[in-house]
Motif scaffolding. Sequence first.
Motif, short mmCIF file in Angstrom:
data_model
loop_
_atom_site.label_atom_id
_atom_site.label_comp_id
_atom_site.label_asym_id
_atom_site.label_seq_id
_atom_site.Cartn_x
_atom_site.Cartn_y
_atom_site.Cartn_z
N UNK A 160 0.67 -1.08 -0.18
CA UNK A 160 -0.25 0.35 -0.14
C UNK A 160 0.99 1.33 -0.19
N UNK A 161 -0.20 2.37 -0.14
CA UNK A 161 0.95 3.82 -0.09
C UNK A 161 1.33 4.29 1.36
N UNK A 162 0.40 3.37 2.61
CA UNK A 162 0.79 3.18 3.53
C UNK A 162 2.15 2.80 4.00
N UNK A 163 3.21 2.44 3.07
CA UNK A 163 3.98 1.50 2.97
C UNK A 163 4.00 1.11 3.81
N UNK A 164 2.95 -0.57 4.42
CA UNK A 164 2.94 -1.46 4.85
C UNK A 164 2.82 -2.31 3.61
N UNK A 165 3.69 -3.48 3.99
CA UNK A 165 2.90 -4.80 3.38
C UNK A 165 2.69 -5.90 4.58
N UNK A 178 5.08 4.96 -0.03
CA UNK A 178 4.51 3.28 -1.00
C UNK A 178 6.07 1.99 -1.15
N UNK A 179 5.00 1.25 -1.08
CA UNK A 179 5.43 -0.11 -2.33
C UNK A 179 4.32 -0.07 -3.01
N UNK A 180 5.22 -0.46 -4.04
CA UNK A 180 4.20 -0.27 -5.24
C UNK A 180 4.56 -1.12 -6.42
N UNK A 228 9.12 -13.46 0.02
CA UNK A 228 8.15 -11.81 -0.61
C UNK A 228 9.29 -11.00 -1.01
N UNK A 229 9.17 -10.35 -1.96
CA UNK A 229 10.44 -9.05 -2.42
C UNK A 229 8.90 -8.01 -2.90
N UNK A 230 9.74 -6.39 -2.13
CA UNK A 230 9.31 -5.56 -2.22
C UNK A 230 9.46 -4.28 -2.93
N UNK A 231 9.07 -3.73 -3.69
CA UNK A 231 9.43 -2.44 -4.37
C UNK A 231 8.93 -1.32 -4.08
N UNK A 232 9.64 -0.38 -3.58
CA UNK A 232 9.68 1.01 -3.12
C UNK A 232 9.80 2.38 -3.73
N UNK A 233 8.85 3.32 -3.25
CA UNK A 233 9.44 4.40 -3.17
C UNK A 233 10.35 5.03 -2.96
N UNK A 234 11.07 4.72 -2.21
CA UNK A 234 12.22 4.87 -0.71
C UNK A 234 13.67 4.17 -1.42
N UNK A 235 13.05 3.82 -2.89
CA UNK A 235 14.66 3.06 -3.79
C UNK A 235 15.16 2.08 -3.38
N UNK A 236 14.36 1.39 -2.46
CA UNK A 236 14.78 -0.55 -2.24
C UNK A 236 14.18 -1.12 -2.76
N UNK A 237 14.57 -2.33 -3.07
CA UNK A 237 14.21 -3.44 -3.06
C UNK A 237 14.08 -4.43 -1.31
N UNK A 238 13.13 -5.15 -1.06
CA UNK A 238 13.61 -5.17 0.27
C UNK A 238 13.04 -7.05 -0.13
N UNK A 251 18.04 -3.97 -1.15
CA UNK A 251 19.17 -3.72 -2.40
C UNK A 251 18.92 -2.04 -2.27
N UNK A 252 20.02 -1.49 -2.36
CA UNK A 252 20.30 0.05 -1.97
C UNK A 252 20.82 0.15 -3.35
N UNK A 253 20.92 -0.37 -4.34
CA UNK A 253 21.87 0.28 -5.62
C UNK A 253 20.61 0.64 -6.40
N UNK A 254 19.58 1.12 -6.34
CA UNK A 254 18.67 1.64 -7.02
C UNK A 254 18.71 3.32 -6.96
N UNK A 255 18.94 4.52 -7.84
CA UNK A 255 18.89 5.77 -7.79
C UNK A 255 17.87 6.27 -7.68
N UNK A 256 16.41 5.71 -7.61
CA UNK A 256 15.79 6.69 -8.01
C UNK A 256 13.92 5.20 -7.69
N UNK A 257 12.97 5.72 -7.39
CA UNK A 257 12.25 5.22 -6.93
C UNK A 257 11.71 3.66 -7.86
N UNK A 258 11.34 2.50 -7.68
CA UNK A 258 11.32 1.59 -7.82
C UNK A 258 10.21 0.27 -7.76
N UNK A 259 9.48 0.38 -9.07
CA UNK A 259 8.25 0.56 -9.70
C UNK A 259 7.82 -0.90 -9.73
#
Length: 204
Positions: A104-109, A129-131, A142-152, A165-173
């Motif tokens: 959700x946009x609320x940042x939770x999974x 937000x988690x996209x 479970x893998x997640x992509x977020x507007x915080x520029x990380x994959x978890x 994974x914090x290599x991305x420099x912009x939001x991940x969709x």
Amino acid sequence: ITSLAVDPQGRFLAIARPNVVEIVTATDHKPVTQLVGHTGAIADVRFSQASDKLVVAAGEVGLNGEATVWNTADWSRGLVINGHRDTLYAAAISPDGTIVATASYDRDIRTWDAKTGGALKTLAGHNDAVYALSFHPHGKILASASGDRTIKLWDVAQGHRLDTFSQPSKEQYHVQFSPSGKQLTAGGVDMRVRIWQISETAAE
């Protein structure tokens, strides 16, 4: 069009628009049915691995997230899951069909029992937000992509974070495990597709 999904058995294509999901045949795109009645805008659609379910992620901004599970045998409405504080951007069903995950946009999974709709775990740790979500083929990660520029990566059973994974420099969709589960791909605003090697436990 906000999302697309192909039935793993090759029968159906789900085409999501803001207020309706159109189901057409995958081969010749003949109309089958339309799925309506979702609360708020539709952001994501995903078939189960067994092709017996379709989960739709929707919701109202600032109010509520809603995941609806449809039965593909007759396109009847199944579970309707609520619980997030904001609209949903992603939903997925575990490979064994027992768990529904929502983001959700609320940042939770959150994870839910796919039979009862009961809440299981809240996976908190993203700072935006988690996209997107993707289950590992064995269903334990479970893998997640977020507007915080990380994959978890998350342990589904325990609900704790395995890696970031914090290599991305912009939001991940977008994020997706390969069929073997040995690779994870992600992409976003930085216009890069990244591929990571993943172990069975995601511990290395």
